[in-house]
Design a protein around this motif. Structure first.
Motif, short mmCIF file in Angstrom:
data_model
loop_
_atom_site.label_atom_id
_atom_site.label_comp_id
_atom_site.label_asym_id
_atom_site.label_seq_id
_atom_site.Cartn_x
_atom_site.Cartn_y
_atom_site.Cartn_z
N ASP A 15 1.15 -1.55 0.40
CA ASP A 15 0.14 -0.04 -0.11
C ASP A 15 1.06 1.44 0.01
O ASP A 15 0.08 2.76 -0.01
N ASP A 16 2.15 1.08 0.08
CA ASP A 16 2.75 2.05 -0.49
C ASP A 16 2.37 3.29 -1.69
O ASP A 16 2.38 2.22 -2.32
N GLN A 17 2.72 4.26 -0.90
CA GLN A 17 2.15 5.34 -2.15
C GLN A 17 3.67 6.23 -2.77
O GLN A 17 3.02 7.61 -2.48
N PHE A 18 4.14 5.83 -3.89
CA PHE A 18 5.80 6.59 -3.62
C PHE A 18 5.32 7.33 -5.14
O PHE A 18 4.61 6.08 -6.10
N SER A 19 5.35 8.32 -5.62
CA SER A 19 4.93 9.43 -6.60
C SER A 19 6.33 10.05 -7.01
O SER A 19 7.04 9.91 -8.37
N THR A 20 7.73 10.04 -6.11
CA THR A 20 9.17 10.38 -6.12
C THR A 20 9.73 9.16 -5.70
O THR A 20 9.64 9.58 -4.33
N ILE A 21 10.64 9.01 -6.28
CA ILE A 21 11.59 7.92 -5.92
C ILE A 21 13.11 8.05 -7.02
O ILE A 21 12.69 8.65 -7.65
N LEU A 22 13.72 8.22 -5.59
CA LEU A 22 15.75 8.10 -6.33
C LEU A 22 16.15 6.96 -5.87
O LEU A 22 15.69 6.68 -4.76
N VAL A 23 16.62 6.30 -6.99
CA VAL A 23 17.40 4.89 -6.80
C VAL A 23 19.05 5.49 -6.62
O VAL A 23 19.10 6.42 -7.99
N VAL A 24 19.96 5.72 -5.97
CA VAL A 24 21.38 6.08 -5.37
C VAL A 24 22.04 4.80 -6.15
O VAL A 24 21.84 3.79 -5.75
N GLU A 25 22.56 4.76 -7.42
CA GLU A 25 23.36 3.72 -7.92
C GLU A 25 22.99 2.39 -7.82
O GLU A 25 23.37 1.72 -9.00
N SER A 26 22.31 1.91 -6.97
CA SER A 26 21.96 0.67 -7.27
C SER A 26 20.86 0.41 -8.38
O SER A 26 19.65 0.10 -8.41
N VAL A 27 21.10 1.12 -9.82
CA VAL A 27 19.93 0.40 -10.84
C VAL A 27 19.38 -0.99 -10.99
O VAL A 27 18.76 -1.08 -11.35
N GLU A 28 19.73 -1.80 -10.17
CA GLU A 28 18.98 -3.12 -10.67
C GLU A 28 17.94 -2.77 -9.71
O GLU A 28 17.13 -4.24 -10.37
#
Length: 145
Positions: A15-28
């Protein structure tokens, strides 16, 4: 960093409702993040942008987060995800405070680290025992400037 289990997304809830996410280096993590959050804006900060992620609608920013300020507004992200973001820096407290500034008040930062400096971990490594996951939840105020 490919020798660690990729488990950060196990901490996310359906039920997490994330609209903006940042991935730092862990592109997998990008394919699974796109599957779980099909409508989210996903950004990635990395030193290179692998072509295999070009179809996932991710906005890559090519930079070294350890040395450069991130090009985003403060309190912009619902989630920041990146393995070992504190382990590979000289000043982990500064990185933690910096990432906290980019999180919304209700945002989460998921990271991992290994503590090989403790004698018990070194003893296990010498016996050939590898791995172990420890989790703790931190609040944003623990990293406020």
């Amino acid at each position: 960093m490919n020798d660690i289990p990729r488990v950060l997304l196990d901490f996310l809830q359906p039920d997490d409702q994330f609209s903006t996410i940042l991935v730092v280096e862990s592109v997998e993590y990008i394919p699974e993040l796109r599957r779980q959050f099909p409508y989210a804006s996903i950004f990635a900060v990395a030193e290179d942008a692998p072509d295999r992620f070009s179809d996932f609608g991710v906005e890559f920013r090519l930079l070294d987060y350890r040395a450069e300020r991130l090009p985003f507004d403060e309190e912009f992200f619902d989630a920041i995800i990146g393995d070992l973001t504190l382990e590979v820096v000289i000043n982990p407290q500064d990185i933690a405070a910096g990432f906290a500034a980019y999180l919304k008040q209700t945002g989460v930062w998921l990271t991992s680290f290994r503590n090989i400096r403790h004698w018990s971990v070194l003893e296990k490594l010498m016996r050939g025992v590898f791995g172990g996951i420890v989790s703790r939840l931190y609040t944003r105020t623990e990293f406020e400037r």
